[in-house]
Scaffold this motif. Structure first.
Motif, mmCIF file in Angstrom:
data_model
loop_
_atom_site.group_PDB
_atom_site.id
_atom_site.type_symbol
_atom_site.label_atom_id
_atom_site.label_comp_id
_atom_site.label_asym_id
_atom_site.label_seq_id
_atom_site.Cartn_x
_atom_site.Cartn_y
_atom_site.Cartn_z
ATOM 1 N N HIS A 33 8.604 -100.770 -8.650
ATOM 2 C CA HIS A 33 8.233 -99.801 -8.038
ATOM 3 C C HIS A 33 6.465 -99.501 -8.007
ATOM 4 O O HIS A 33 5.721 -99.412 -7.184
ATOM 5 N N ALA A 34 6.334 -99.541 -9.350
ATOM 6 C CA ALA A 34 4.874 -99.049 -9.793
ATOM 7 C C ALA A 34 4.016 -100.323 -9.285
ATOM 8 O O ALA A 34 2.745 -99.970 -8.984
ATOM 9 N N LYS A 59 -2.171 -100.395 -2.776
ATOM 10 C CA LYS A 59 -3.520 -99.806 -2.797
ATOM 11 C C LYS A 59 -4.916 -100.410 -3.132
ATOM 12 O O LYS A 59 -5.634 -100.485 -2.599
ATOM 13 N N LEU A 82 -2.667 -88.692 -20.001
ATOM 14 C CA LEU A 82 -1.307 -88.338 -19.807
ATOM 15 C C LEU A 82 -0.366 -89.403 -20.216
ATOM 16 O O LEU A 82 0.734 -89.244 -20.813
ATOM 17 N N ALA A 83 -0.478 -90.814 -19.628
ATOM 18 C CA ALA A 83 0.381 -91.704 -20.100
ATOM 19 C C ALA A 83 0.565 -92.120 -21.482
ATOM 20 O O ALA A 83 1.655 -92.132 -22.209
ATOM 21 N N VAL A 112 -1.782 -97.956 -17.487
ATOM 22 C CA VAL A 112 -0.718 -96.682 -17.247
ATOM 23 C C VAL A 112 0.176 -97.242 -18.371
ATOM 24 O O VAL A 112 1.336 -97.935 -18.064
ATOM 25 N N ILE A 136 10.222 -88.995 -18.137
ATOM 26 C CA ILE A 136 9.166 -88.368 -18.767
ATOM 27 C C ILE A 136 9.347 -87.057 -18.866
ATOM 28 O O ILE A 136 8.952 -86.455 -19.770
ATOM 29 N N SER A 160 -9.725 -90.707 -15.372
ATOM 30 C CA SER A 160 -9.139 -89.968 -14.065
ATOM 31 C C SER A 160 -9.142 -88.621 -14.319
ATOM 32 O O SER A 160 -9.372 -87.710 -13.567
ATOM 33 N N GLU A 161 -8.337 -88.308 -15.511
ATOM 34 C CA GLU A 161 -7.750 -86.760 -15.731
ATOM 35 C C GLU A 161 -8.866 -85.848 -16.121
ATOM 36 O O GLU A 161 -8.636 -84.702 -15.881
ATOM 37 N N PRO A 166 -11.869 -90.780 -10.677
ATOM 38 C CA PRO A 166 -12.119 -89.474 -10.452
ATOM 39 C C PRO A 166 -13.442 -89.086 -11.607
ATOM 40 O O PRO A 166 -14.472 -88.544 -10.885
ATOM 41 N N ALA A 188 -7.582 -86.075 -11.541
ATOM 42 C CA ALA A 188 -6.349 -86.576 -10.765
ATOM 43 C C ALA A 188 -5.647 -87.810 -11.971
ATOM 44 O O ALA A 188 -6.004 -87.839 -13.010
ATOM 45 N N THR A 189 -4.486 -87.946 -11.793
ATOM 46 C CA THR A 189 -3.857 -88.756 -12.710
ATOM 47 C C THR A 189 -3.166 -89.854 -11.706
ATOM 48 O O THR A 189 -2.476 -89.317 -10.758
ATOM 49 N N SER A 190 -2.863 -90.915 -12.115
ATOM 50 C CA SER A 190 -2.053 -92.024 -11.531
ATOM 51 C C SER A 190 -0.828 -92.449 -12.605
ATOM 52 O O SER A 190 -0.349 -93.361 -12.338
ATOM 53 N N ASP A 191 -0.730 -91.717 -13.669
ATOM 54 C CA ASP A 191 0.128 -91.996 -14.604
ATOM 55 C C ASP A 191 1.348 -92.141 -14.436
ATOM 56 O O ASP A 191 2.443 -92.445 -15.297
ATOM 57 N N ILE A 192 1.859 -91.359 -13.352
ATOM 58 C CA ILE A 192 3.338 -91.191 -13.492
ATOM 59 C C ILE A 192 3.589 -92.061 -12.053
ATOM 60 O O ILE A 192 3.268 -91.531 -10.975
ATOM 61 N N GLU A 193 4.349 -92.927 -12.315
ATOM 62 C CA GLU A 193 4.705 -94.246 -11.494
ATOM 63 C C GLU A 193 3.477 -94.486 -10.442
ATOM 64 O O GLU A 193 3.676 -94.800 -9.226
ATOM 65 N N LEU A 194 2.278 -94.739 -11.033
ATOM 66 C CA LEU A 194 1.085 -94.878 -10.194
ATOM 67 C C LEU A 194 0.883 -94.168 -8.899
ATOM 68 O O LEU A 194 0.374 -94.707 -8.112
ATOM 69 N N GLU A 195 1.509 -93.112 -8.905
ATOM 70 C CA GLU A 195 0.964 -92.319 -7.659
ATOM 71 C C GLU A 195 -0.037 -91.139 -8.024
ATOM 72 O O GLU A 195 0.269 -90.499 -9.123
ATOM 73 N N ARG A 196 -0.880 -90.914 -7.148
ATOM 74 C CA ARG A 196 -1.990 -90.090 -7.589
ATOM 75 C C ARG A 196 -1.831 -88.505 -7.374
ATOM 76 O O ARG A 196 -0.952 -88.299 -6.492
ATOM 77 N N VAL A 197 -1.960 -87.816 -8.438
ATOM 78 C CA VAL A 197 -1.603 -86.368 -8.284
ATOM 79 C C VAL A 197 -2.990 -85.677 -8.760
ATOM 80 O O VAL A 197 -3.504 -85.869 -9.736
#
Lengths: 539, 208
Positions: free
Chosen positions: A44-45, A52, A153-154, A170, A180, A239-240, A287, B184-193
């Motif tokens: 999926h990932a 993208k 986060l990861a 990631v 998670i 990013s974060e 970001p 933002a983060t893409s760390d969960i399932e590579l989806e941007r939040v």
């Protein structure tokens, strides 16, 4: 460790830390493949990110020119490395920072520990960094009573889950949202017990969990995406905002950077700041990016250090066929497109650096003979997708093949003669030759048979015997010894009753003399080509 | 031998007598100019920022103060000392908390504020990137980071088309922060939040 120069330059010392596989890749991969949840998460990932990436890369009309420029700048940086490192040191120092040099992981860990002790602090916040992951800094500090808090986060998910990173961008790519959520519920002391697995909620939980740490931290540790020799500037791409928190709020900032991260000029950023975000997260721009040059009075950390890390990088540099692996900007595009990584996940590679780049970088840093790293160059189908995706055009398949050659030399060692002046030769010379393996015996026999038509003809008379090995369905489904690896997941069609060569000879004898070339064409493929390989790959 | 000498020695030996690589400047065939006019630049920047879920408004220069006031109404906010006075409506004065390198606000104080307003140094339209360089109208890095809401003024003349044009205008020795949308983060399932540690709301006011 110094050695006497005999004209052939000595191989620089290997790197240590989390860059060595502890079990052979096939064994690790076999275990990981049994985890259906992992395969689903990864599928999926990696597919999300592939789409993208393709979308944002295709937006740029000059993408290929940027890749060429990125590759050229990295090649230039490597060839001028001594000068650029010295210049970086000079500039960073002139602007109020302190430069340290670390030969290997242990030395880097000691330096960082010493710098933390000087501040009197016993905890640090960390920005995600491959270099500190590589040297095992967190474990080292923990053993000595210094708590290191990952803030990405990861990385936080990995740390709270007592897990290991499986991807360089990631690190928790192998976990899905529900897993998670479960980790957060179990490990975060003041988390809302009604936490759902919505990614937004999970991100908010991480924010709340880390907020106080950020606001009170005295020491931060980071890696660096770039170090600019021209002015001693360091850069972190993220990013974060956890990066900005660590790079801005604490009094002391310690950056661990591999020596290969240095770029000649600030202008080079215009290339890498286009290549990196699009290749890694598939965004036009990440970001947040922070660039800092030494100390800025009144703004940000006033006690600023950088540790320049070798840990096997000079060893990789000494391998002229492998050194371009050091051009890597850690974007992770190669793992996201790799059919092997997609199925096995990152843990199977046993190193901080998984995927195609890891399969070359880890053995280059440690030497292919170290621990189980010799199996890594084989963790690839050589399909070349990684090469196409690489923003700095590292020819990963070519280096994989080169390292396979090194591995063969190391294990079955033919000593390189005095003429073997390149490093591959230098490395294997003097190494004890191993006992012949089944493969050696088989290849020796093949060489004997294939180098003479008569010998081959003799062997081909045995085809009907081999045919008897096949079952009623005309397939051989179990071979002994070395062949078992092949038949474990594939069948081999029974060999034909006679060889093409003997069929041809007979036909020539029976047929009237041909009047032209065209008419003599027999069933050209004969029965000799097996389609077993394609069948196998389709599985 | 010091680690420094040893590592530099290893590097030199590893490189051996390699010929110096080609200067990449000779190979620079990538774009260095976008050739876009002001209208196109603004349109592109707005599109890209909105894609990142930033709130964007394009206002005439004379209306910046009103736009800023609308975003900060009722909020207590940080403002860098060099922020242009004409962009700050006097009605906001009592809730404006000044910050400078000489008189910096404590982190906990910043954390207690609702928002921050700054100007910006350069913006890159193609990537939707706003760059702060620590000038007096943008302030210390901490002030645009800790409060949860960042109101950022982008003077139209600071907008460029593409990344190389952006870096050409920047002084890399200043502390630079490149901002492309809210945290933002893409760390969960590579989806941007959108929205993690940095400001979760980014308001951009483009002043023409």
């Amino acid at each position: 460790m110094s050695s006497v120069s005999l004209g052939i330059p000595a191989v620089p010392p290997r790197g240590f830390g989390n860059i060595s596989a502890v079990e052979p890749f096939p064994q690790a991969a076999h275990r990981e493949l049994g985890n259906a949840q992992l395969r689903e998460n990864l599928g999926h990932a990696t597919h999300t990110i592939r789409d993208k990436r393709l979308r944002v890369v295709s937006e740029l009309p000059d993408w290929q020119a940027l890749r060429d420029a990125g590759s050229a700048i990295k090649t230039e940086a490597m060839s001028r490395l001594p000068e650029l490192l010295t210049q970086f040191e000079e500039q960073f120092t002139a602007r109020g920072g302190t430069v340290h040099w670390a030969r290997d992981a242990a030395e880097a860990n000691r330096i960082v520990e010493g710098l933390i002790r000087e501040t009197g602090s016993d905890e640090v916040v960390k920005v995600k960094s491959m270099a500190t992951q590589e040297i095992g800094l967190n474990e080292y500090l923990e053993e000595r009573g210094i708590a290191a808090f990952e803030t990405d986060l990861a990385e936080l998910i990995v740390q709270l889950g007592h897990d290991k990173p499986s991807h360089i961008l990631v690190p928790a790519i192998h976990k899905n949202r529900t897993e998670i959520r479960d980790i957060f519920l179990r490990e975060m002391p003041d988390v809302d017990p009604a936490l759902t697995d919505e990614p937004r909620r999970l991100a908010m939980a991480a924010r709340a969990h880390l907020r106080r740490k950020f606001l009170s931290a005295k020491v931060a540790i980071s890696g660096a995406n770039f170090g600019i020799a021209e002015m001693g500037t360091l850069g972190v791409v993220e990013s974060e905002g956890n990066g900005r928190m660590c790079l801005t709020l604490p009094e002391t900032l310690i950056t661990v950077m591999g020596i290969e991260k240095v770029l000649p000029r600030a202008q080079d950023l215009e290339v890498f700041m286009q290549l990196l975000p699009r290749s890694s997260t598939g965004e036009r721009m990440n970001p947040y990016t922070s660039l800092w040059t030494g100390v800025t009075p009144g703004d940000g950390p006033q006690n600023v250090h950088v540790v320049l890390l070798d840990n096997g990088r000079t060893r990789a540099l000494a391998d002229r066929h492998g050194r371009s692996a050091l051009h890597c900007i850690r974007c992770s595009a190669c793992m996201n497109v790799c059919p092997v990584y997609e199925r096995t996940g990152g843990h199977a590679y046993g190193s901080t650096y998984p995927g195609p780049i890891g399969a070359i970088l880890s053995p280059l840093l440690t030497g292919v003979e170290a621990e189980e790293n010799s199996s890594l160059p084989y963790a690839s189908s050589l399909c070349g997708a990684c090469f196409d995706a690489c923003p700095v055009k590292i020819n990963i398949p070519e280096i994989l093949v080169h390292l396979r050659g090194e591995d063969v030399e190391a294990k079955h060692g033919r000593d390189a003669g005095p003429g073997g002046a390149d490093r591959a030769g230098a490395k294997s010379s003097g190494r004890r030759r191993g006992l012949p393996t089944q493969m050696d015996v088989a290849l020796g026999a093949a060489s004997w048979a294939l180098s003479s038509g008569d010998r081959l003809g003799l062997l081909e008379k045995g085809l009907p015997v081999a045919r008897a090995l096949a079952g009623r369905d005309g397939k051989i489904s179990r071979l002994p010894g070395l062949g078992a690896g092949w038949t474990q997941s594939r069948d081999i069609p029974a060999p034909p009753s006679e060889s093409f060569r003997s069929w041809w000879k007979k036909r020539q004898k029976d047929a009237p003399p041909a009047d032209g070339d065209g008419s003599t064409r027999g069933p050209a493929t004969g029965g000799a080509t097996s389609d077993g390989a394609t069948e196998g790959e389709a599985q | 031998m010091s680690a420094r000498e040893e590592i530099l020695g290893r590097v030199r030996e590893a490189l051996g007598a390699e010929p110096a690589a080609v200067q990449p400047s000779a190979l620079a065939e990538y774009r260095t100019e976008s050739g876009l006019d002001e209208d196109a630049l603004v349109e592109l920047l707005v599109d890209r920022l909105e894609d990142y879920k930033a709130r964007v408004e394009v206002v005439p220069r004379g209306n910046v103060a009103a736009a800023v006031r609308a975003r900060l109404e009722g909020k207590e906010f940080a403002v860098p000392e060099g922020f242009p006075a004409e962009w700050l409506d006097p009605s906001l004065d009592e809730r404006a908390v000044r910050d400078s390198r000489e008189a910096p606000l404590a982190v906990v104080r910043l954390d207690g504020l609702d928002a921050v307003v700054t100007s910006s140094a350069v913006s890159i339209a193609e990537t939707g990137t706003i760059v702060l360089d620590g000038s007096p109208d943008q302030g210390r890095r901490a002030i645009s980071l800790v409060p949860d809401h960042h109101v950022c003024v982008v003077p139209v003349e600071t907008i460029v088309g593409i990344v190389p044009e952006g870096f050409a205008r920047l002084d890399t020795t200043r502390p630079l922060t490149l901002i492309s949308g809210p945290s933002a983060t893409s760390d969960i399932e590579l989806e941007r939040v959108e929205g993690v540690h940095g400001p979760r709301t980014l308001d951009v006011i483009i002043a023409r």
